[in-house]
Motif scaffolding. Structure first.
Motif, PDB file in Angstrom:
ATOM      1  N   MET A   1      82.664  47.658 -82.386  1.00  0.00           N
ATOM      2  CA  MET A   1      83.384  47.470 -81.126  1.00  0.00           C
ATOM      3  C   MET A   1      83.207  48.699 -80.247  1.00  0.00           C
ATOM      4  SD  MET A   1      87.466  46.734 -80.447  1.00  0.00           S
ATOM      5  CE  MET A   1      87.407  45.022 -80.992  1.00  0.00           C
ATOM      6  N   SER A   2      82.917  48.492 -78.970  1.00  0.00           N
ATOM      7  CA  SER A   2      82.772  49.574 -78.004  1.00  0.00           C
ATOM      8  C   SER A   2      84.051  49.671 -77.177  1.00  0.00           C
ATOM      9  CB  SER A   2      81.572  49.308 -77.089  1.00  0.00           C
ATOM     10  OG  SER A   2      81.456  50.321 -76.115  1.00  0.00           O
ATOM     11  N   VAL A   3      84.624  50.870 -77.102  1.00  0.00           N
ATOM     12  CA  VAL A   3      85.913  51.062 -76.457  1.00  0.00           C
ATOM     13  C   VAL A   3      85.780  51.997 -75.258  1.00  0.00           C
ATOM     14  CG1 VAL A   3      88.310  51.779 -76.775  1.00  0.00           C
ATOM     15  CG2 VAL A   3      87.036  50.820 -78.695  1.00  0.00           C
ATOM     16  N   LEU A   4      86.328  51.577 -74.122  1.00  0.00           N
ATOM     17  CA  LEU A   4      86.430  52.450 -72.957  1.00  0.00           C
ATOM     18  C   LEU A   4      87.842  53.033 -72.937  1.00  0.00           C
ATOM     19  CD1 LEU A   4      85.238  53.528 -70.244  1.00  0.00           C
ATOM     20  CD2 LEU A   4      86.418  51.620 -69.139  1.00  0.00           C
ATOM     21  N   ILE A   5      87.923  54.356 -72.935  1.00  0.00           N
ATOM     22  CA  ILE A   5      89.221  55.019 -72.885  1.00  0.00           C
ATOM     23  C   ILE A   5      89.406  55.613 -71.494  1.00  0.00           C
ATOM     24  CG2 ILE A   5      90.662  56.858 -73.840  1.00  0.00           C
ATOM     25  CD1 ILE A   5      89.202  56.419 -76.501  1.00  0.00           C
ATOM     26  N   VAL A   6      90.491  55.232 -70.865  1.00  0.00           N
ATOM     27  CA  VAL A   6      90.817  55.706 -69.520  1.00  0.00           C
ATOM     28  C   VAL A   6      91.964  56.700 -69.640  1.00  0.00           C
ATOM     29  CG1 VAL A   6      91.413  55.018 -67.175  1.00  0.00           C
ATOM     30  CG2 VAL A   6      90.157  53.438 -68.657  1.00  0.00           C
ATOM     31  N   GLY A   7      91.805  57.865 -69.009  1.00  0.00           N
ATOM     32  CA  GLY A   7      92.789  58.934 -69.168  1.00  0.00           C
ATOM     33  C   GLY A   7      92.493  59.788 -70.386  1.00  0.00           C
ATOM     34  N   ALA A   8      91.218  59.872 -70.753  1.00  0.00           N
ATOM     35  CA  ALA A   8      90.825  60.520 -72.013  1.00  0.00           C
ATOM     36  C   ALA A   8      91.020  62.031 -72.021  1.00  0.00           C
ATOM     37  CB  ALA A   8      89.364  60.183 -72.338  1.00  0.00           C
ATOM     38  N   THR A   9      91.138  62.660 -70.860  1.00  0.00           N
ATOM     39  CA  THR A   9      91.320  64.121 -70.843  1.00  0.00           C
ATOM     40  C   THR A   9      92.788  64.518 -70.925  1.00  0.00           C
ATOM     41  OG1 THR A   9      91.328  64.130 -68.414  1.00  0.00           O
ATOM     42  CG2 THR A   9      89.211  64.513 -69.513  1.00  0.00           C
TER      43      THR A   9
END
Length: 327
Positions: A1-9
């Motif tokens: 599964m490929s996951v996009l993380i938003v707010g990663a910093t």
């Protein structure tokens, strides 16, 4: 599964990124500044430049992605407002996710958001929960209420440095949780079909008041806290002043959040359903006491090492003076 993380910093986002990578997910992070997010790339995440407020940048970020974990929020120092980031930007992301056929969407809201419609961020979170629920996406909403990490700057460091600890009178006890543990819930939700369509609290086992936290810090540090209590009226006046200037609107909106903790009502919830649905063990979660104990143990050890090094350097200097006296 490929996951996009938003707010990663952010404080939470970086822990989610680390957890997802550790569990073998292919992780992509949506970032505004690749330079500031370079550490994520060093961990093994793929960086893609984009901005929630510019919807044209989102399709490329979502290409090949099967899931999204959304932990982004506007910061007090951002040039963009809470409304622009946390409402317009998130609506853009949800719509882009729907169009891209994203299979799973994990969204971070705030506990009891619906109870505070006059607090901008809480109102926006409530509206986003409804918007996401009506989007048709397979979503899970997680609702934390406070991070243990925030207690270091608010309580631990001032007490160690002999500075004032600023608290408001009658603040609401809060069930803080370690962001490392919160990240476990987010990544676990990706794997558990039973979490789809659920809105789940993600909070610590106990709600702690400011006075209780201060007592723990005093005991662990061996130092007496200097406590300064700020009347809620002062905070309200500061918020009104901040509202006059566009560059302080975000600060004003954050100050409005003090209305939540000023009620005195505990920010906590039962975690029974959350643990049952996600199959996690509450005994494996970090408690506030153990978190602060680990912090103070580490810091006090470093302070002793610094003091020892300084003492050795002083003794060496004295020996040198004796060996080579000046005439």
């Amino acid at each position: 599964m490929s996951v996009l993380i938003v707010g990663a910093t952010g404080t939470l986002g970086r822990q989610i990124t680390r957890r997802a990578l550790d569990e073998g997910y292919k992780v992509r992070c949506l970032v505004r500044s690749p330079r500031k997010a370079a550490f994520l790339k060093e961990w093994g995440a793929e960086l893609v430049t984009g901005n929630l407020c510019y919807p044209e940048t989102l399709p490329a970020a979502l290409e090949g992605v099967t899931a999204i974990i959304d932990a982004a929020t506007a910061r007090a120092t951002d040039s963009l407002s809470i409304k622009e980031v946390d409402w317009t930007g998130k609506v853009n992301l949800i719509q882009a996710a729907k169009k891209a056929g994203i299979e799973r969407y994990i969204f971070f809201s705030i506990l009891d958001a619906e109870k505070f419609p006059k607090v901008p961020l809480m109102e926006i979170k409530t509206c986003l929960e409804k918007f996401l629920a009506e989007s048709g996406l397979s979503y899970t909403i997680l609702r934390p209420c406070g991070f243990l990490q925030g207690l270091i700057g608010q309580y631990a460091i001032p007490i160690l440095e002999g500075q004032s600890v600023w608290v408001m009178g009658n603040t609401a006890p809060t069930a803080y949780m370690d962001t490392i543990d919160i990240a476990k819930f987010a990544v676990q939700a990706l794997k558990v079909p039973e979490s789809i369509g659920k809105t789940l609290p993600v909070v610590g086992s106990k709600a702690w008041s400011a006075d209780e936290i201060i007592k723990v810090c005093e005991r662990l540090s061996g130092k007496q806290a200097k406590v300064t209590k700020t009347p809620i009226a002062v905070v309200r006046i500061s918020r009104r002043i901040a509202q006059f200037f566009q560059w302080t609107w975000n600060i004003a909106d954050r100050l409005a959040f003090t209305e939540v903790v000023a009620t005195g009502r505990p920010l906590t919830a039962s975690m029974d359903e959350t643990y049952e649905v996600l199959g996690l063990d509450p005994q494996e979660m970090t408690t506030l006491e153990s978190y602060l104990q680990e912090y103070f143990s580490r810091i006090l050890k470093k302070l002793k090492e610094v003091e020892y090094a300084q003492e050795q350097a002083k003794k060496k200097k004295e020996r040198t003076k004796k060996a080579y006296p000046r005439f």
